[in-house]
Design a protein around this motif. Structure first.
Motif, short mmCIF file in Angstrom:
data_model
loop_
_atom_site.label_atom_id
_atom_site.label_comp_id
_atom_site.label_asym_id
_atom_site.label_seq_id
_atom_site.Cartn_x
_atom_site.Cartn_y
_atom_site.Cartn_z
N LYS A 47 12.52 -3.16 -40.11
CA LYS A 47 12.57 -1.72 -39.89
C LYS A 47 13.34 -1.39 -38.62
O LYS A 47 13.22 -2.08 -37.61
CB LYS A 47 11.15 -1.15 -39.79
CG LYS A 47 10.35 -1.24 -41.08
CD LYS A 47 8.95 -0.67 -40.90
CE LYS A 47 8.15 -0.77 -42.19
NZ LYS A 47 6.77 -0.25 -42.03
N GLU A 82 13.09 5.33 -37.84
CA GLU A 82 12.20 5.91 -38.83
C GLU A 82 12.69 5.73 -40.27
O GLU A 82 11.88 5.70 -41.19
CB GLU A 82 12.01 7.40 -38.55
CG GLU A 82 11.29 7.69 -37.23
CD GLU A 82 11.00 9.16 -37.05
OE1 GLU A 82 11.36 9.95 -37.96
OE2 GLU A 82 10.41 9.53 -36.02
N THR A 83 13.99 5.61 -40.47
CA THR A 83 14.51 5.58 -41.84
C THR A 83 15.47 4.44 -42.12
O THR A 83 15.86 4.25 -43.27
CB THR A 83 15.22 6.90 -42.17
OG1 THR A 83 16.33 7.09 -41.27
CG2 THR A 83 14.27 8.09 -42.05
N ASP A 84 15.87 3.68 -41.11
CA ASP A 84 16.91 2.67 -41.30
C ASP A 84 16.30 1.27 -41.46
O ASP A 84 15.13 1.04 -41.15
CB ASP A 84 17.88 2.66 -40.12
CG ASP A 84 18.55 4.01 -39.93
OD1 ASP A 84 18.58 4.80 -40.89
OD2 ASP A 84 19.04 4.27 -38.81
N LYS A 108 21.69 2.46 -43.21
CA LYS A 108 21.21 3.75 -42.69
C LYS A 108 20.51 4.54 -43.80
O LYS A 108 21.04 4.69 -44.90
CB LYS A 108 22.37 4.55 -42.11
CG LYS A 108 22.95 3.94 -40.84
CD LYS A 108 24.03 4.82 -40.25
CE LYS A 108 24.54 4.25 -38.93
NZ LYS A 108 23.54 4.25 -37.87
N GLY A 109 19.31 5.03 -43.50
CA GLY A 109 18.55 5.83 -44.45
C GLY A 109 17.96 5.04 -45.60
O GLY A 109 17.48 5.63 -46.57
N ARG A 139 15.21 3.56 -45.95
CA ARG A 139 13.77 3.72 -46.16
C ARG A 139 13.41 5.12 -46.65
O ARG A 139 12.22 5.42 -46.84
CB ARG A 139 13.02 3.38 -44.87
CG ARG A 139 13.09 1.90 -44.53
CD ARG A 139 12.73 1.61 -43.10
NE ARG A 139 11.43 2.16 -42.74
CZ ARG A 139 11.08 2.51 -41.51
NH1 ARG A 139 11.95 2.39 -40.52
NH2 ARG A 139 9.89 2.98 -41.27
N LYS A 140 14.40 5.96 -46.84
CA LYS A 140 14.13 7.28 -47.41
C LYS A 140 13.81 7.12 -48.90
O LYS A 140 14.40 6.29 -49.59
CB LYS A 140 15.33 8.20 -47.22
CG LYS A 140 15.62 8.58 -45.78
CD LYS A 140 16.82 9.49 -45.70
CE LYS A 140 17.11 9.91 -44.26
NZ LYS A 140 18.32 10.77 -44.17
N ASN A 177 14.64 8.79 -51.50
CA ASN A 177 15.75 9.02 -52.42
C ASN A 177 16.99 8.18 -52.10
O ASN A 177 18.06 8.42 -52.65
CB ASN A 177 16.13 10.50 -52.42
CG ASN A 177 16.57 10.99 -51.04
OD1 ASN A 177 16.35 10.29 -50.04
ND2 ASN A 177 17.16 12.17 -50.97
N SER A 178 16.85 7.18 -51.24
CA SER A 178 17.99 6.37 -50.85
C SER A 178 18.40 5.43 -51.99
O SER A 178 17.55 4.79 -52.63
CB SER A 178 17.67 5.54 -49.61
OG SER A 178 18.70 4.62 -49.33
N ALA A 231 17.39 1.64 -51.43
CA ALA A 231 16.00 1.19 -51.47
C ALA A 231 15.79 0.07 -52.49
O ALA A 231 15.14 -0.94 -52.22
CB ALA A 231 15.08 2.36 -51.76
#
Length: 286
Positions: free
Chosen positions: A47, A50-52, A70-71, A73-74, A76-77, A80
């Protein structure tokens, strides 16, 4: 001397170069010249913020590559599901100051059968764990990627007992590819043959010296006692293909004995133990 049309073309070309140079100074990862493609195996995810995510990869040439997704862990990524551990991926990476950045990811093989079954995941975890410790950013080992991809395919297709044998075989082969192959059928000190399939015969084994040790050389080494049949199986696993291993039933207790030797080998030659192997020994799944 340039005519009007040629001067206009030269001006556009020069402005484009200046724009790219200026953009390179202000934003490090959008220049087309800074991007490159990479086929890789995902070994680890860490991790970041917060999101990367920081992903540790085994490149096709055997190098270790670490990059930021980048992103990822979002919810809608698109990254993922494509950057899961054990996955083979085709990536477009952009050069960064410290870590490269994942711009695009295409999933080649998710090894879904490994990820969705606890026993198979536990048997495959030491494979990627060992690769994380053995590989280096600037050290190429082209055969290591194909070995790893083939090992995961066979872990996925075998039953749980076969998956353990494939894991043990992979670790022995990876040691050999990395330059510290254990001597399993000859004394590492004097070269005397030690082959025997009798489980009652005990053979001294020294990770520090590099493998099996005969009785005459025993006084010079710090060793543990291992069944001769275990070393015979270990030698066969190291020298056989994964197809041959999948077709032959290797007893579970033999695979575990060999994996214990591998853990001692890693501790001696890599400098740390594999947590995934410790879990495998204590999880009670097998």
């Amino acid at each position: 001397m340039l005519d009007g049309r040629s001067r206009e073309a030269a001006l556009i070309y020069n402005e484009s170069r200046l724009f790219k140079a200026a953009f390179c100074l202000e934003g490090e990862w959008v220049m087309a010249a800074d991007t490159y493609s990479l086929q890789a195996l995902v070994l680890r995810k860490t991790k970041l913020g917060e999101t990367d995510l920081i992903v540790t990869l085994l490149a096709q040439d055997g190098r270790q590559v670490r990059a930021v997704a980048k992103g990822a862990r979002k919810p809608n990524s698109s990254f993922a599901s494509r950057l899961e551990i054990f996955s083979e991926v085709d990536l477009l990476l952009v050069c960064g100051k410290s870590l490269d950045i994942v711009k695009e990811a295409k999933l080649l093989n998710a090894h879904i059968g490994v990820r969705e079954d606890m026993e198979h995941a536990a048997a495959a975890a030491p494979i990627v764990d060992l690769l994380t410790r053995l590989t280096q950013p600037d050290l190429e080992s082209p055969r290591l990627y194909d070995l790893s991809a083939s090992a995961l395919e066979h872990v996925e297709s075998c039953d749980a007992t076969g998956a353990l044998a494939v894991c043990a075989a992979f670790m022995l082969k990876a040691f050999a590819f990395s330059g510290f192959r254990p001597s399993l059928n000859r004394c590492v000190m004097c070269g005397r043959p030690l082959a025997s399939d009798d489980s009652r015969v005990q053979v001294a084994f020294s990770p520090a010296e590099g493998g099996a040790v005969c009785r005459d050389c025993l006084m010079f080494s710090d060793t543990v006692q291992v069944g001769s049949d275990v070393l015979s199986w270990a030698h066969w696993l190291m020298m056989s293909t994964f197809d041959e291993i999948a077709q032959r039933e290797v007893p579970r207790h033999i695979s575990f004995e060999i994996l214990h030797l591998c853990q001692a080998w890693v501790r001696e030659h890599v400098g740390s133990k594999l947590k995934s192997l410790e879990f495998l020994f204590t999880c009670g799944l097998f």
